[in-house]
Design an enzyme around this catalytic site. Structure first.
Site, PDB file in Angstrom:
ATOM      1  N   LYS A  15     -15.461 -38.842 -93.254  1.00 34.96           N
ATOM      2  CA  LYS A  15     -14.836 -38.357 -94.493  1.00 34.96           C
ATOM      3  C   LYS A  15     -13.351 -38.102 -94.243  1.00 34.96           C
ATOM      4  O   LYS A  15     -12.490 -38.505 -95.023  1.00 34.96           O
ATOM      5  CB  LYS A  15     -15.559 -37.081 -94.929  1.00 34.96           C
ATOM      6  CG  LYS A  15     -15.035 -36.378 -96.155  1.00 34.96           C
ATOM      7  CD  LYS A  15     -14.250 -35.104 -95.895  1.00 34.96           C
ATOM      8  CE  LYS A  15     -14.801 -34.090 -94.964  1.00 34.96           C
ATOM      9  NZ  LYS A  15     -13.995 -32.899 -94.744  1.00 34.96           N
ATOM     10  N   THR A  28     -11.700 -29.132 -95.257  1.00 32.88           N
ATOM     11  CA  THR A  28     -10.771 -30.266 -95.188  1.00 32.88           C
ATOM     12  C   THR A  28     -10.987 -31.134 -96.420  1.00 32.88           C
ATOM     13  O   THR A  28     -12.045 -31.761 -96.556  1.00 32.88           O
ATOM     14  CB  THR A  28     -11.019 -31.090 -93.905  1.00 32.88           C
ATOM     15  OG1 THR A  28     -10.968 -30.205 -92.783  1.00 32.88           O
ATOM     16  CG2 THR A  28      -9.971 -32.179 -93.743  1.00 32.88           C
ATOM     17  N   LYS A  67      -2.986 -31.103 -91.718  1.00 31.25           N
ATOM     18  CA  LYS A  67      -4.371 -31.298 -91.253  1.00 31.25           C
ATOM     19  C   LYS A  67      -4.714 -32.795 -91.176  1.00 31.25           C
ATOM     20  O   LYS A  67      -5.382 -33.245 -90.250  1.00 31.25           O
ATOM     21  CB  LYS A  67      -5.322 -30.551 -92.203  1.00 31.25           C
ATOM     22  CG  LYS A  67      -6.794 -30.717 -91.926  1.00 31.25           C
ATOM     23  CD  LYS A  67      -7.238 -30.077 -90.636  1.00 31.25           C
ATOM     24  CE  LYS A  67      -8.712 -30.310 -90.381  1.00 31.25           C
ATOM     25  NZ  LYS A  67      -9.098 -30.079 -88.989  1.00 31.25           N
TER      26      LYS A  67
HETATM   27  P1  NAP Z   1     -21.537 -28.548 -92.194  1.00 30.35           P
HETATM   28  O1  NAP Z   1     -22.087 -27.707 -91.111  1.00 30.35           O
HETATM   29  O2  NAP Z   1     -22.094 -29.900 -92.437  1.00 30.35           O
HETATM   30  O3  NAP Z   1     -21.572 -27.704 -93.561  1.00 30.35           O
HETATM   31  C1  NAP Z   1     -21.277 -28.329 -94.766  1.00 30.35           C
HETATM   32  C2  NAP Z   1     -21.398 -27.318 -95.879  1.00 30.35           C
HETATM   33  O4  NAP Z   1     -21.231 -27.993 -97.145  1.00 30.35           O
HETATM   34  C3  NAP Z   1     -22.767 -26.646 -95.942  1.00 30.35           C
HETATM   35  O5  NAP Z   1     -22.599 -25.365 -96.502  1.00 30.35           O
HETATM   36  C4  NAP Z   1     -23.515 -27.559 -96.911  1.00 30.35           C
HETATM   37  O6  NAP Z   1     -24.630 -26.952 -97.540  1.00 30.35           O
HETATM   38  C5  NAP Z   1     -22.435 -27.795 -97.920  1.00 30.35           C
HETATM   39  N1  NAP Z   1     -22.714 -28.947 -98.762  1.00 30.35           N
HETATM   40  C6  NAP Z   1     -22.701 -30.249 -98.412  1.00 30.35           C
HETATM   41  N2  NAP Z   1     -23.010 -31.019 -99.477  1.00 30.35           N
HETATM   42  C7  NAP Z   1     -23.237 -30.170-100.517  1.00 30.35           C
HETATM   43  C8  NAP Z   1     -23.573 -30.339-101.880  1.00 30.35           C
HETATM   44  N3  NAP Z   1     -23.742 -31.564-102.406  1.00 30.35           N
HETATM   45  N4  NAP Z   1     -23.711 -29.238-102.669  1.00 30.35           N
HETATM   46  C9  NAP Z   1     -23.549 -27.987-102.146  1.00 30.35           C
HETATM   47  N5  NAP Z   1     -23.208 -27.758-100.854  1.00 30.35           N
HETATM   48  C10 NAP Z   1     -23.057 -28.833-100.053  1.00 30.35           C
HETATM   49  O7  NAP Z   1     -19.956 -28.770 -92.024  1.00 30.35           O
HETATM   50  P2  NAP Z   1     -18.843 -27.947 -91.240  1.00 30.35           P
HETATM   51  O8  NAP Z   1     -18.629 -28.594 -89.937  1.00 30.35           O
HETATM   52  O9  NAP Z   1     -19.108 -26.499 -91.340  1.00 30.35           O
HETATM   53  O10 NAP Z   1     -17.570 -28.328 -92.151  1.00 30.35           O
HETATM   54  C11 NAP Z   1     -17.219 -27.632 -93.340  1.00 30.35           C
HETATM   55  C12 NAP Z   1     -15.797 -28.043 -93.714  1.00 30.35           C
HETATM   56  O11 NAP Z   1     -14.919 -27.698 -92.642  1.00 30.35           O
HETATM   57  C13 NAP Z   1     -15.623 -29.559 -93.931  1.00 30.35           C
HETATM   58  O12 NAP Z   1     -14.640 -29.776 -94.910  1.00 30.35           O
HETATM   59  C14 NAP Z   1     -15.101 -30.024 -92.567  1.00 30.35           C
HETATM   60  O13 NAP Z   1     -14.388 -31.235 -92.662  1.00 30.35           O
HETATM   61  C15 NAP Z   1     -14.230 -28.853 -92.193  1.00 30.35           C
HETATM   62  N6  NAP Z   1     -13.972 -28.677 -90.750  1.00 30.35           N
HETATM   63  C16 NAP Z   1     -14.973 -28.797 -89.843  1.00 30.35           C
HETATM   64  C17 NAP Z   1     -14.685 -28.618 -88.491  1.00 30.35           C
HETATM   65  C18 NAP Z   1     -15.730 -28.752 -87.426  1.00 30.35           C
HETATM   66  O14 NAP Z   1     -15.339 -28.956 -86.279  1.00 30.35           O
HETATM   67  N7  NAP Z   1     -17.015 -28.635 -87.707  1.00 30.35           N
HETATM   68  C19 NAP Z   1     -13.382 -28.313 -88.088  1.00 30.35           C
HETATM   69  C20 NAP Z   1     -12.386 -28.167 -89.053  1.00 30.35           C
HETATM   70  C21 NAP Z   1     -12.686 -28.356 -90.389  1.00 30.35           C
HETATM   71  P3  NAP Z   1     -26.107 -27.187 -96.933  1.00 30.35           P
HETATM   72  O15 NAP Z   1     -26.194 -26.280 -95.757  1.00 30.35           O
HETATM   73  O16 NAP Z   1     -27.003 -26.845 -98.060  1.00 30.35           O
HETATM   74  O17 NAP Z   1     -26.183 -28.649 -96.558  1.00 30.35           O
END
Ligand code: NAP
Length: 291
Positions: free
Chosen positions: A240, A97, A172
């Protein structure tokens, strides 16, 4: 069934790791990269190749799938060296997102590198991601839709094709405003019930099964009542998303006071140290006012 399609997945957090597993289950070749390598390593047991760098993951791949925190992180991870190393007709499936301006920025970077960009954020959280039940909000060039479809079919129960790249991110944002706003008002309703001496469980029981009793409200409402917030979607990333909504509204001179107030509630919860808990932890901010 074995498949020659190679997908490079950058980002194996909550969503990316589940998505990578479903691609592997569909028989695709999957290479994964994650900043914290230990979160990518368990995927090796499912058949993924764990890469040391984004470039190693992307080399010769048919698809680059990004599922990282935000546009800045993606820009850093999916740089020119990564995009230029994809297969000749490689497609970038940007599924994180990133909002409207974020998606535009990434589309420009793709164009500079001659890579086809598909903007395809998803609706659904941890469990739907694990079950391959996401809804993919896909937008991008007509000519690659058929090629992308098997990848999206492995990840979701439904793909909604929306037109040119950017349309997916716009929808979205609309969906996220609804979800984030709902959580904010639910948090204050649970706190209000408590302040009134009304058992909040009775509130949920009363609305259950009727038009007001959203399953989502039941799920998140019970987390708030129990004050237990195992993370499906972190409060930090929900904040965010609230910011991305407000940015897009501001760009159109639309003032959204309720969304601003909910974003401020998320800030309070994050400042109090609850950013890594589930977004339902916005209740921590509403609940703080109870004492
Ligand atoms: P998450 O578990 O917090 O994962 C975040 C990812 O981004 C991890 O791979 C993390 O790496 C990486 N990251 C964060 N900061 C970084 C940096 N400075 N440099 C390199 N890598 C970095 O989040 P998630 O829930 O999977 O979400 C991922 C995306 O999908 C986001 O855009 C979120 O808004 C979207 N999304 C999430 C959901 C949900 O329900 N969870 C639903 C729809 C969309 P590390 O592991 O090293 O921290």
């Amino acid at each position: 069934m074995a498949d020659d399609t190679t997908v490079a997945v950058l980002g194996t957090g909550i969503m990316g790791s589940a998505m990578a597993r479903n691609l592997l289950s569909a028989g695709m070749q999957v290479r994964v990269w994650n900043r914290s390598r230990e979160k990518a390593e368990p995927l090796a047991q499912d058949g993924a190749e764990v890469a040391d760098t984004p470039t190693d993951a992307a080399r010769g791949a048919d698809f680059l799938l990004t599922m990282l925190a935000d546009a800045d992180v993606i820009e850093e991870a999916a740089g020119d060296d990564v995009l230029s190393t994809l297969a000749e007709d490689g497609v970038w499936l940007q599924m994180s997102t990133v909002g409207e301006s974020g998606s535009e920025r990434l589309e420009e970077i793709a164009a500079e590198n001659g890579v086809i960009y598909v903007d395809a954020p998803v609706l659904g959280t941890k469990q739907p991601a694990e079950q391959g039940q996401l809804v993919v909000l896909a937008s991008g060039p007509e000519e690659v839709r058929e090629r992308c479809q098997p990848v999206f079919d492995a990840l979701g129960s439904k793909t909604v094709w929306l037109g040119e790249a950017g349309e997916g991110s716009r929808l979205k944002l609309v969906l996220n405003n609804w979800i984030v706003g709902l959580l904010g008002v639910l948090a204050e309703t649970v706190a209000f019930a408590r302040a009134m001496g009304v058992d909040p469980a009775k509130f949920l029981e009363t609305i259950e099964g009727g038009p007001l009793g959203l399953p989502y409200a039941q799920l998140k409402g019970h987390m708030m009542i129990e004050e237990d917030f195992p993370t499906s979607f972190s409060a930090r990333l929900a904040r965010k998303d609230a910011g991305l909504v407000l940015d897009a509204a501001e760009a159109r001179d639309l003032r959204m006071r309720i969304s601003e107030a909910v974003a401020a509630r998320f800030d309070e919860a994050i400042e109090a140290g609850h950013g890594e808990e589930d977004m339902a932890a916005v209740y921590r901010a509403a609940g703080m006012d109870l004492t």
